[in-house]
Design an enzyme around this catalytic site. Structure first.
Site, PDB file in Angstrom:
ATOM      1  N   ASP A  24     -30.664  39.169  -7.712  1.00  0.00           N
ATOM      2  CA  ASP A  24     -29.574  38.180  -7.656  1.00  0.00           C
ATOM      3  C   ASP A  24     -28.989  37.915  -6.265  1.00  0.00           C
ATOM      4  O   ASP A  24     -27.767  37.770  -6.130  1.00  0.00           O
ATOM      5  CB  ASP A  24     -28.444  38.607  -8.603  1.00  0.00           C
ATOM      6  N   LYS A 129     -32.500  35.214 -15.427  1.00  0.00           N
ATOM      7  CA  LYS A 129     -31.980  36.105 -16.468  1.00  0.00           C
ATOM      8  C   LYS A 129     -30.571  35.690 -16.885  1.00  0.00           C
ATOM      9  O   LYS A 129     -29.711  35.469 -16.034  1.00  0.00           O
ATOM     10  CB  LYS A 129     -32.000  37.560 -15.984  1.00  0.00           C
ATOM     11  N   CYS A 162     -25.322  44.106 -11.882  1.00  0.00           N
ATOM     12  CA  CYS A 162     -26.697  43.734 -12.244  1.00  0.00           C
ATOM     13  C   CYS A 162     -27.739  44.731 -11.758  1.00  0.00           C
ATOM     14  O   CYS A 162     -28.751  44.951 -12.423  1.00  0.00           O
ATOM     15  CB  CYS A 162     -27.000  42.334 -11.739  1.00  0.00           C
TER      16      CYS A 162
HETATM   17  N1  TIU Z   1     -25.549  39.875 -10.206  1.00  0.00           N
HETATM   18  C1  TIU Z   1     -24.432  40.452 -10.622  1.00  0.00           C
HETATM   19  O1  TIU Z   1     -24.157  41.611 -10.315  1.00  0.00           O
HETATM   20  N2  TIU Z   1     -23.562  39.671 -11.367  1.00  0.00           N
HETATM   21  C2  TIU Z   1     -22.202  39.828 -11.383  1.00  0.00           C
HETATM   22  O2  TIU Z   1     -21.506  39.098 -12.068  1.00  0.00           O
HETATM   23  N3  TIU Z   1     -21.676  40.805 -10.570  1.00  0.00           N
HETATM   24  C3  TIU Z   1     -20.373  41.029 -10.312  1.00  0.00           C
HETATM   25  O3  TIU Z   1     -20.074  42.048  -9.683  1.00  0.00           O
HETATM   26  N4  TIU Z   1     -19.447  40.174 -10.726  1.00  0.00           N
END
Ligand code: TIU
Length: 222
Positions: A24, A129, A162
């Site tokens: 991500d 995802k 994530c």
């Molecule tokens: N990619 C991921 O970690 N999504 C989140 O929403 N992370 C946060 O820390 N908000």
């Protein structure tokens, strides 16, 4: 067997079983006006790891080892977005709303894209995802089996959301997981520290941690 110097003990690996999973590294988590910022977070912490993630990516590419990228995102019609997720946290702009970089965390929108510096190369797998973990409602597990990957190095954001969710899912499925500690980041430094400690506690209960230099050295010596 090749080794990466790691905690809580060296990570023994077979090069043919290794893959890098970059979680991500999207504009929505790293740039002002995106999803991360809408939740009230300081996104500059995320931008700071980009050169290190890039070095790790380039090391895997140079060694001819597979790289998989993930993106947290949803379909434009919200069919994979539970209301419980959309409404959570009282963000200033919700997932699917129109923000400065297009519709937040929606497939194909400018803000949903992976950062230019870390863009996937042609042929690299990109997993879209809908969850925090990469296995839920995706082809990730099948892709790993097809590649013959059994040992996964993780990078990306955020460490305790994530990244850690995906590592735990992978650990339960029998993969050996190593987190590159300077190629991952959280909006909360204390959460990152705690996540790293949790992962490697109890004799690597979830996995290993190592620096990017240690990972690259292990790979280049293999
Ligand atoms: N990619 C991921 O970690 N999504 C989140 O929403 N992370 C946060 O820390 N908000």
């Amino acid at each position: 067997m090749a080794e990466i110097e790691a905690l809580p003990f060296p990570f023994a690996f077979k090069p043919e079983a290794m893959a890098l999973v970059v979680i991500d590294m999207q504009r929505d988590f790293a740039e002002p006006g995106g999803f991360g910022a809408s939740l009230g977070n300081d996104v500059s912490r995320i931008t700071a790891i980009v050169p290190t993630v890039k070095r790790l990516l380039e090391g895997f590419r140079a060694a001819g080892l597979p790289v998989i990228h993930t993106m947290e995102c949803h379909k434009a019609d919200f069919s994979d977005l539970p209301p419980a997720k959309r409404n959570r946290g009282n963000p200033s702009i919700r997932i699917g709303d129109i923000g400065p970089m297009g519709r937040v965390l929606i497939v194909g929108e400018p803000g949903t894209a992976i950062l230019d510096e870390l863009a996937p190369l042609p042929g690299e797998i990109v997993i879209e995802k809908p969850g925090k973990g990469a296995f839920y409602a995706t082809s990730f597990g099948d892709d790993l089996k097809r590649l013959g990957a059994q040992q996964l190095v993780f990078a990306g954001v955020t460490t305790e959301v994530c990244v850690q969710t995906t590592m735990r899912e992978a650990n339960d499925r029998g993969y050996e997981c190593l987190l590159a500690e300077d190629a991952t980041e959280s909006y909360f430094p204390e959460f990152k520290t705690a996540a790293l400690a949790m992962i490697r506690a109890q004799g690597a209960i979830v996995g290993w941690t190592a620096t990017t230099d240690q990972v690259l050295e292990g790979i280049s010596n293999a």
